[in-house]
Write an enzyme that holds these catalytic residues in place. Sequence first.
Site, PDB file in Angstrom:
ATOM      1  N   ARG A  50     -13.634   2.121  13.065  1.00 11.69           N
ATOM      2  CA  ARG A  50     -12.829   2.975  12.190  1.00 11.69           C
ATOM      3  C   ARG A  50     -11.545   3.506  12.855  1.00 11.69           C
ATOM      4  NH1 ARG A  50     -13.988   7.064   9.987  1.00 11.69           N
ATOM      5  NH2 ARG A  50     -13.183   6.473   7.958  1.00 11.69           N
ATOM      6  N   CYS A  66     -10.425  -6.152  25.229  1.00 13.70           N
ATOM      7  CA  CYS A  66      -9.115  -6.532  25.736  1.00 13.70           C
ATOM      8  C   CYS A  66      -8.024  -6.488  24.680  1.00 13.70           C
ATOM      9  CB  CYS A  66      -9.210  -7.913  26.349  1.00 13.70           C
ATOM     10  SG  CYS A  66     -10.359  -7.884  27.711  1.00 13.70           S
ATOM     11  N   GLU A  67      -7.801  -5.352  24.105  1.00 19.58           N
ATOM     12  CA  GLU A  67      -6.605  -5.135  23.290  1.00 19.58           C
ATOM     13  C   GLU A  67      -6.328  -3.640  23.213  1.00 19.58           C
ATOM     14  OE1 GLU A  67      -7.119  -5.980  18.935  1.00 19.58           O
ATOM     15  OE2 GLU A  67      -8.660  -7.343  19.671  1.00 19.58           O
TER      16      GLU A  67
HETATM   17  N1  LLP Z   1     -19.068   2.566  -4.809  1.00 18.81           N
HETATM   18  C1  LLP Z   1     -18.187   1.561  -4.638  1.00 18.81           C
HETATM   19  C2  LLP Z   1     -17.978   0.620  -5.738  1.00 18.81           C
HETATM   20  C3  LLP Z   1     -17.477   1.444  -3.426  1.00 18.81           C
HETATM   21  O1  LLP Z   1     -16.605   0.462  -3.281  1.00 18.81           O
HETATM   22  C4  LLP Z   1     -17.703   2.381  -2.388  1.00 18.81           C
HETATM   23  C5  LLP Z   1     -16.998   2.281  -1.118  1.00 18.81           C
HETATM   24  C6  LLP Z   1     -18.649   3.406  -2.610  1.00 18.81           C
HETATM   25  C7  LLP Z   1     -19.312   3.464  -3.829  1.00 18.81           C
HETATM   26  C8  LLP Z   1     -18.994   4.426  -1.576  1.00 18.81           C
HETATM   27  O2  LLP Z   1     -17.912   5.225  -1.229  1.00 18.81           O
HETATM   28  P1  LLP Z   1     -18.164   6.488  -0.261  1.00 18.81           P
HETATM   29  O3  LLP Z   1     -19.000   7.477  -1.023  1.00 18.81           O
HETATM   30  O4  LLP Z   1     -18.857   5.994   0.946  1.00 18.81           O
HETATM   31  O5  LLP Z   1     -16.800   6.976   0.031  1.00 18.81           O
HETATM   32  N2  LLP Z   1     -15.003   1.243   5.581  1.00 18.81           N
HETATM   33  C9  LLP Z   1     -14.241   2.346   5.037  1.00 18.81           C
HETATM   34  C10 LLP Z   1     -14.773   2.796   3.693  1.00 18.81           C
HETATM   35  C11 LLP Z   1     -14.828   1.699   2.653  1.00 18.81           C
HETATM   36  C12 LLP Z   1     -15.357   2.163   1.330  1.00 18.81           C
HETATM   37  C13 LLP Z   1     -15.562   1.021   0.415  1.00 18.81           C
HETATM   38  N3  LLP Z   1     -16.179   1.336  -0.845  1.00 18.81           N
HETATM   39  C14 LLP Z   1     -14.238   3.487   6.041  1.00 18.81           C
HETATM   40  O6  LLP Z   1     -14.813   3.335   7.121  1.00 18.81           O
HETATM   41  O7  LLP Z   1     -13.637   4.521   5.797  1.00 18.81           O
END
Ligand code: LLP
Length: 421
Positions: free
Chosen positions: A314, A346-347
């Site tokens: 992240r 290594c970056e």
């Molecule tokens: N529902 C759908 C259709 C989604 O695409 C997502 C997240 C969620 C629920 C859940 O969202 P949350 O409550 O967790 O915010 N990798 C990124 C976050 C990607 C979120 C993708 N979709 C990060 O580390 O911030």
Amino acid sequence: MDHFLYRDGVLHAEDVPVTEIAAAVGTPFYAYSTATLTRHFKLFDEALAWGEHLVCFAMKSNSNLAVLKLLGDLGAGVDVVSVGEYLKARAAGIPGERIVFSGVGKTREEMRIALEGGIRQFNVESEPEMIALNEVALSLGKVAPITVRVNPDVDAKTHEKIATGRKEDKFGIPIARAREVYAEAAAMKGLKVVGIDVHIGSQLTDLAPFEAAYTKVADLTRALREDGHEIHRLDLGGGLGIPYERSNAAPPLPSDYGEMIRRTVGDLGCEIEIEPGRLISGNSGLMVSRVIYHKQGEGRDFLILDAAMNDLVRPSMYGAHHDIVPVIEPAPGTEMQPFDIVGPVCESGDTFAKQRPMPPLGEGALVAFRSAGAYGAVMASEYNSRPLIPEVLVQDDQFAVIRARPTFDEMINRDTIPEWL
Ligand code: LLP
């Protein structure tokens, strides 16, 4: 609130000293708190207690089977975005009627497996997908329950890479076209419309964009009912943010969110689904790492850790902030010193924090990344041939490894060299 506190000068996960876990499993590792996961799930469940509802944990944020089993036993449903997630949820004991299937690119094979195995609903994101799902359902002699994910063209005011509800984003069907698309769906014998779906983005720290989107969904519900559709379920997505920096103002609470949902769509008599991921799992997890070296660079000091961007991506991917704390509590009045905190990959992008004030930390010191339970382990890779790091679940004074660290041999043996080489 979480259950990672200092006790007698040592950071604990619930009643277990983090040092004890580190000694048992080695570093780096992820540790999750059962009490925090439980508490966060219940906050959502209680926030919607005013009506019929299902909290569907977005398992993309943390898909360990033990975490799923814990939440499933509390009554959670899950939001899945691949057949791999679907099968993991089933393996964790979550019944099909509590699984919703989201995602812009479901394949026919994924549809078939979910339809045969049992599914609460598909959240359909495009007309081609609708046509494919209809065909798959008809070929199996089944009817697929669906919502259509509408794109309300609302700016969630979050990080560019995780905003999903603007018209230029790839998600959903433009809300202006929804009536037309629902009419097409109603004419397909393999589909049964059950409701509407919306999700506008992740890590939202303000309720206003949600409110704007849900108000549009309420208007659409009325319009679709006028058109003769049975809309009895609203899937309002996930996205409520968490406080990554303890020093910042806290984002709205699940209870405020639940009240806002009641205000915007509560009079429609619909069953409410939500898909929170981060708020349930994020602050339930730590990533613990050890300092390999303290290196004095040109005008700055580096703490080189044994965790890297492949373990927690992240910060490099989104410039995300994670609080990083020493596992041994510094004595009161200890002077802080700015460090660049980096991994061994290594970056230069393998940087967790720049000029972060930390107490003096030498080789072998343990540090913990807070708020690492969501989008941590699930986004890890073996880049630089670094085996995936283990996950541990803590409950009161006990802990268990819920995903073991692969051995180097296991990692090596995953590849094969063709005979002809
Ligand atoms: N529902 C759908 C259709 C989604 O695409 C997502 C997240 C969620 C629920 C859940 O969202 P949350 O409550 O967790 O915010 N990798 C990124 C976050 C990607 C979120 C993708 N979709 C990060 O580390 O911030």
